[in-house]
Design a protein around this motif. Structure first.
Motif, PDB file in Angstrom:
ATOM      1  N   GLY A 193       0.862  -1.498  -0.077  1.00 26.49           N
ATOM      2  CA  GLY A 193       0.123  -0.128   0.129  1.00 26.49           C
ATOM      3  C   GLY A 193       0.992   1.188  -0.072  1.00 26.49           C
ATOM      4  N   THR A 194       0.346   2.377   0.039  1.00 28.52           N
ATOM      5  CA  THR A 194       1.007   3.679  -0.179  1.00 28.52           C
ATOM      6  C   THR A 194       0.267   4.654   0.828  1.00 28.52           C
ATOM      7  N   ALA A 195       1.337   5.689   1.272  1.00 32.40           N
ATOM      8  CA  ALA A 195       0.897   6.923   2.054  1.00 32.40           C
ATOM      9  C   ALA A 195       1.756   8.007   1.491  1.00 32.40           C
ATOM     10  N   ASP A 196       1.026   9.190   1.214  1.00 32.11           N
ATOM     11  CA  ASP A 196       1.722  10.421   0.978  1.00 32.11           C
ATOM     12  C   ASP A 196       2.202  11.205   2.064  1.00 32.11           C
ATOM     13  N   VAL A 197       3.179  11.436   2.442  1.00 33.68           N
ATOM     14  CA  VAL A 197       3.518  12.205   3.534  1.00 33.68           C
ATOM     15  C   VAL A 197       4.492  13.301   3.157  1.00 33.68           C
ATOM     16  N   THR A 198       4.635  14.444   3.834  1.00 27.55           N
ATOM     17  CA  THR A 198       5.320  15.584   3.666  1.00 27.55           C
ATOM     18  C   THR A 198       6.464  15.833   4.518  1.00 27.55           C
ATOM     19  N   LEU A 199       7.699  15.788   3.862  1.00 28.18           N
ATOM     20  CA  LEU A 199       8.833  16.061   4.454  1.00 28.18           C
ATOM     21  C   LEU A 199       8.981  17.688   4.708  1.00 28.18           C
ATOM     22  N   PRO A 200       9.681  18.235   5.753  1.00 28.19           N
ATOM     23  CA  PRO A 200      10.103  19.686   5.933  1.00 28.19           C
ATOM     24  C   PRO A 200      10.816  19.997   4.640  1.00 28.19           C
ATOM     25  N   MET A 201      10.923  21.260   4.095  1.00 25.31           N
ATOM     26  CA  MET A 201      11.698  21.597   2.963  1.00 25.31           C
ATOM     27  C   MET A 201      13.144  21.782   3.538  1.00 25.31           C
ATOM     28  N   GLY A 202      13.817  21.593   2.487  1.00 29.85           N
ATOM     29  CA  GLY A 202      15.285  21.816   2.888  1.00 29.85           C
ATOM     30  C   GLY A 202      15.715  23.119   3.458  1.00 29.85           C
ATOM     31  N   GLY A 203      16.559  23.464   4.373  1.00 34.52           N
ATOM     32  CA  GLY A 203      16.912  24.567   4.676  1.00 34.52           C
ATOM     33  C   GLY A 203      18.417  25.058   4.507  1.00 34.52           C
ATOM     34  N   GLY A 204      19.330  25.546   5.188  1.00 32.50           N
ATOM     35  CA  GLY A 204      20.601  25.743   4.881  1.00 32.50           C
ATOM     36  C   GLY A 204      21.390  24.652   4.945  1.00 32.50           C
ATOM     37  N   ALA A 205      21.316  23.348   5.565  1.00 27.78           N
ATOM     38  CA  ALA A 205      22.088  22.276   5.577  1.00 27.78           C
ATOM     39  C   ALA A 205      21.000  20.894   5.431  1.00 27.78           C
ATOM     40  N   ASP A 206      21.720  20.057   5.096  1.00 24.25           N
ATOM     41  CA  ASP A 206      21.074  18.654   5.034  1.00 24.25           C
ATOM     42  C   ASP A 206      20.785  18.279   6.041  1.00 24.25           C
ATOM     43  N   VAL A 207      19.409  17.484   6.337  1.00 25.99           N
ATOM     44  CA  VAL A 207      18.841  17.287   7.419  1.00 25.99           C
ATOM     45  C   VAL A 207      18.234  15.681   7.144  1.00 25.99           C
ATOM     46  N   GLU A 208      18.431  14.838   8.405  1.00 27.86           N
ATOM     47  CA  GLU A 208      17.947  13.518   8.231  1.00 27.86           C
ATOM     48  C   GLU A 208      16.665  13.474   9.066  1.00 27.86           C
ATOM     49  N   TYR A 209      15.972  12.665   8.587  1.00 26.56           N
ATOM     50  CA  TYR A 209      14.329  12.380   9.224  1.00 26.56           C
ATOM     51  C   TYR A 209      14.204  11.095   9.165  1.00 26.56           C
ATOM     52  N   PHE A 210      13.334  10.441  10.215  1.00 21.95           N
ATOM     53  CA  PHE A 210      12.903   9.041  10.165  1.00 21.95           C
ATOM     54  C   PHE A 210      11.532   8.952   9.520  1.00 21.95           C
ATOM     55  N   ILE A 211      11.218   8.112   8.574  1.00 19.99           N
ATOM     56  CA  ILE A 211      10.092   7.783   8.292  1.00 19.99           C
ATOM     57  C   ILE A 211       9.652   6.329   8.991  1.00 19.99           C
ATOM     58  N   GLU A 212       8.599   6.192   9.458  1.00 18.72           N
ATOM     59  CA  GLU A 212       8.132   5.190  10.209  1.00 18.72           C
ATOM     60  C   GLU A 212       6.737   4.665  10.059  1.00 18.72           C
ATOM     61  N   VAL A 213       6.658   3.339   9.785  1.00 18.39           N
ATOM     62  CA  VAL A 213       5.309   2.862   9.684  1.00 18.39           C
ATOM     63  C   VAL A 213       4.943   1.802  10.953  1.00 18.39           C
ATOM     64  N   VAL A 214       3.649   2.270  11.352  1.00 16.43           N
ATOM     65  CA  VAL A 214       3.369   1.690  12.739  1.00 16.43           C
ATOM     66  C   VAL A 214       2.100   0.927  12.657  1.00 16.43           C
ATOM     67  N   PRO A 215       1.932  -0.443  12.725  1.00 19.14           N
ATOM     68  CA  PRO A 215       0.690  -1.128  12.616  1.00 19.14           C
ATOM     69  C   PRO A 215      -0.119  -0.969  13.816  1.00 19.14           C
ATOM     70  N   THR A 216      -1.500  -1.528  13.890  1.00 19.33           N
ATOM     71  CA  THR A 216      -2.226  -1.407  15.204  1.00 19.33           C
ATOM     72  C   THR A 216      -1.562  -2.432  16.091  1.00 19.33           C
ATOM     73  N   SER A 217      -1.126  -3.553  15.476  1.00 23.12           N
ATOM     74  CA  SER A 217      -0.382  -4.547  16.327  1.00 23.12           C
ATOM     75  C   SER A 217       0.717  -5.224  15.498  1.00 23.12           C
ATOM     76  N   GLY A 218       1.881  -5.066  16.252  1.00 26.81           N
ATOM     77  CA  GLY A 218       3.043  -5.494  15.681  1.00 26.81           C
ATOM     78  C   GLY A 218       4.123  -4.510  15.671  1.00 26.81           C
ATOM     79  N   PRO A 219       5.399  -4.900  15.466  1.00 25.09           N
ATOM     80  CA  PRO A 219       6.567  -4.081  15.472  1.00 25.09           C
ATOM     81  C   PRO A 219       6.393  -2.800  14.268  1.00 25.09           C
ATOM     82  N   PRO A 220       7.038  -1.636  14.786  1.00 25.96           N
ATOM     83  CA  PRO A 220       7.191  -0.685  13.613  1.00 25.96           C
ATOM     84  C   PRO A 220       8.312  -0.817  12.948  1.00 25.96           C
ATOM     85  N   HIS A 221       8.382  -0.432  11.692  1.00 24.83           N
ATOM     86  CA  HIS A 221       9.490  -0.382  10.702  1.00 24.83           C
ATOM     87  C   HIS A 221      10.074   0.976  10.597  1.00 24.83           C
TER      88      HIS A 221
END
Length: 210
Positions: free
Chosen positions: A84-112
């Protein structure tokens, strides 16, 4: 003899037991891949899971441990099937490269969770052509050309593609070609540059051969 109330309680207990016996969801994020370099803005996250019948939420999180959430969206499983798919929005780039986590969480089970890097905004990608002393003009046939794509701005490294109309000519920064057909023939060459974040810029050079 059991009453209706007792029967209802038994049914709820049985239903909870059946649900708890079902396997947990084990989702994975297929795209983007962990370590990807992306631009800020909306991206599509592809999720695979063994339980597309259960709700899954994709979130964009700060990677600094603060727990800041920038966006969360439900995963849509077309026809109830994985992926399946989900459209999410990442913050726009600023003055430096920035790392972000993208996480999927089910109602029952471990996240990834994966990590992506949003590139600094920088300056817009621009491309030009070094014509090697043969600027676009009218020349007699034959004309040997060595055209070199030159890019600036954008993010990261660049790749180049050369075209004549829709015909691919080269996938390097340099195009070497001999123009032999005269009689006022017009040749148009397009140099297209792409940076590491997927931004594209192009420029045309035009020659007339008599």
């Amino acid at each position: 003899m059991p009453t209706l109330k007792t029967t209802g309680r038994i049914a709820r207990v049985v239903r909870r037991a059946l649900v708890s016996a079902l396997p947990d969801a084990y989702p994975t994020i297929d795209d983007p891949t962990s370590g990807s370099v992306v631009k800020g803005g909306t991206i599509t996250v592809t999720v695979s899971t063994n339980r597309p019948d259960r709700p899954h939420i994709v979130s964009v999180l700060a990677s600094d441990g603060s727990g800041t959430v920038f966006d969360s969206q439900s995963v849509t499983f077309p026809g109830g099937d994985s992926p399946g798919t989900a459209d999410v929005t990442l913050p726009m780039g600023g003055g430096a490269d920035v790392e972000y986590f993208i996480e999927v969480v089910p109602t029952s089970g471990p996240p990834h969770r994966i990590v992506v890097t949003v590139l600094a905004a920088g300056t817009p990608l621009e491309v030009g052509v070094d014509t090697g002393g043969n600027p676009p003009c009218t020349y007699p046939a034959p004309l040997d050309l060595s055209l070199v794509g030159v890019a600036s701005g954008g993010s990261g490294s660049y790749t180049f593609d050369w075209f004549s109309g829709t015909l691919p000519l080269s996938t390097t920064e340099t195009l070497k070609i001999t123009l032999t057909v005269g009689g006022g023939t017009i040749y148009t060459f397009t140099c297209r540059a792409t940076d590491s974040a997927g931004a594209v810029a192009s420029v045309d050079v035009v020659y007339t051969i008599n």
